[in-house]
Design an enzyme around this catalytic site. Structure first.
Site, PDB file in Angstrom:
ATOM      1  N   ARG A 189      49.753  80.530  18.764  1.00  0.00           N
ATOM      2  CA  ARG A 189      49.845  79.505  19.588  1.00  0.00           C
ATOM      3  C   ARG A 189      48.583  79.442  20.615  1.00  0.00           C
ATOM      4  NH1 ARG A 189      55.903  80.501  21.153  1.00  0.00           N
ATOM      5  NH2 ARG A 189      55.364  82.523  20.277  1.00  0.00           N
ATOM      6  N   THR A 204      56.362  78.898  26.179  1.00  0.00           N
ATOM      7  CA  THR A 204      56.349  80.103  27.043  1.00  0.00           C
ATOM      8  C   THR A 204      55.260  81.098  26.304  1.00  0.00           C
ATOM      9  OG1 THR A 204      58.676  79.701  27.105  1.00  0.00           O
ATOM     10  CG2 THR A 204      57.836  82.151  27.457  1.00  0.00           C
ATOM     11  N   LYS A 258      65.257  73.401  15.223  1.00  0.00           N
ATOM     12  CA  LYS A 258      65.786  73.727  16.589  1.00  0.00           C
ATOM     13  C   LYS A 258      66.823  72.924  16.693  1.00  0.00           C
ATOM     14  CE  LYS A 258      61.878  73.377  18.623  1.00  0.00           C
ATOM     15  NZ  LYS A 258      61.011  73.083  19.942  1.00  0.00           N
ATOM     16  N   TYR A 316      80.326  75.649  15.959  1.00  0.00           N
ATOM     17  CA  TYR A 316      80.944  76.930  16.033  1.00  0.00           C
ATOM     18  C   TYR A 316      81.876  77.061  17.053  1.00  0.00           C
ATOM     19  CZ  TYR A 316      80.878  81.618  13.857  1.00  0.00           C
ATOM     20  OH  TYR A 316      81.426  82.927  13.481  1.00  0.00           O
ATOM     21  N   TYR A 330      59.942  73.048  11.837  1.00  0.00           N
ATOM     22  CA  TYR A 330      60.512  73.672  12.969  1.00  0.00           C
ATOM     23  C   TYR A 330      61.337  72.691  14.164  1.00  0.00           C
ATOM     24  CZ  TYR A 330      58.205  75.405  17.662  1.00  0.00           C
ATOM     25  OH  TYR A 330      58.290  75.792  18.807  1.00  0.00           O
TER      26      TYR A 330
END
Ligand code: UDP
Length: 192
Positions: free
Chosen positions: A67, A56, A30, A40, A26
């Site tokens: 979560r 969030t 990120k 890119y 995880y």
């Protein structure tokens, strides 16, 4: 970006990430995507943006999202035990979803063409045990708070430094934790 050695976390803090632990896919996922976006952007001159989204929450989360806020709300509404991993003194800083979307739209459209990375989140920091008590109180639940073993590599604290977002986007979160939780709990009540 791992268990932070600097607090609060600014954009120039590069993280403290295990490459092999159970959360590594995880955290490193990120980080890897930031690298891919910047490569890119350089190679194909793509107009990219990299936001670092801190915790969030809000309506439309999945009930079984896993979560902490969704878990606590579901447990409280069912009067089932609320499970805290560790002693509950670890902290997180929770942003209400509408505030975050507002920031993402401003960031996407920013006149300065600033690519980021930029921290987006709410810097109000809470211990997990405090969040448990607040949710229990708002839902008027009979749930008991119980403690289980700390998760491996669980970050002890997290709080975004959002000075860059305030300066560049002229943005800061507007929704208090009580207001945001009330709106989220109303949604969960309808869904359960
Ligand atoms: N947590 C908890 N009970 C739960 C879910 C999470 O005590 O049912 C804790 C978890 O150990 C972590 C914090 O709450 O310390 C936030 O967890 P979450 O998975 O929501 O977000 P993240 O760890 O990615 O910040």
């Amino acid at each position: 970006y791992g268990d932070p050695l600097k607090h609060p976390q600014k954009e120039n803090y590069l993280g403290n990430v295990s490459t092999t632990g159970p959360r590594a896919c995880y955290d490193e996922g990120k980080r890897g995507s930031e690298t891919v976006f910047f490569d890119y952007g350089r190679k194909y001159k793509t107009n990219i943006r990299v936001a670092r989204i801190f915790n969030t929450y809000g309506p439309n989360m999945q009930l079984n999202d896993g979560r902490v806020i969704s878990n606590f709300i579901v447990q409280c509404l069912k009067n089932k035990p609320m499970i805290i991993y560790g002693n509950g003194y670890q902290t997180r800083s929770f942003c209400y979803v509408s505030d975050l979307i507002d920031a993402i739209v401003k960031f996407t459209n920013n006149d300065l063409m600033f690519k980021g990375p930029i921290n987006l989140g709410n810097p109000d920091e809470y211990k997990i045990v405090e969040i448990a008590r607040i949710i229990k109180k708002i839902t008027n639940s009979k749930s008991k708070i119980i403690f289980k073993k700390k998760l491996i590599d669980d970050p002890l604290r997290r709080k975004p430094d959002i000075n860059l977002a305030k300066k560049i986007l002229k943005w800061k979160p507007q929704t208090s934790i009580e207001t945001g939780l009330n709106l989220t709990i109303s949604y969960f009540r309808k869904m359960l």
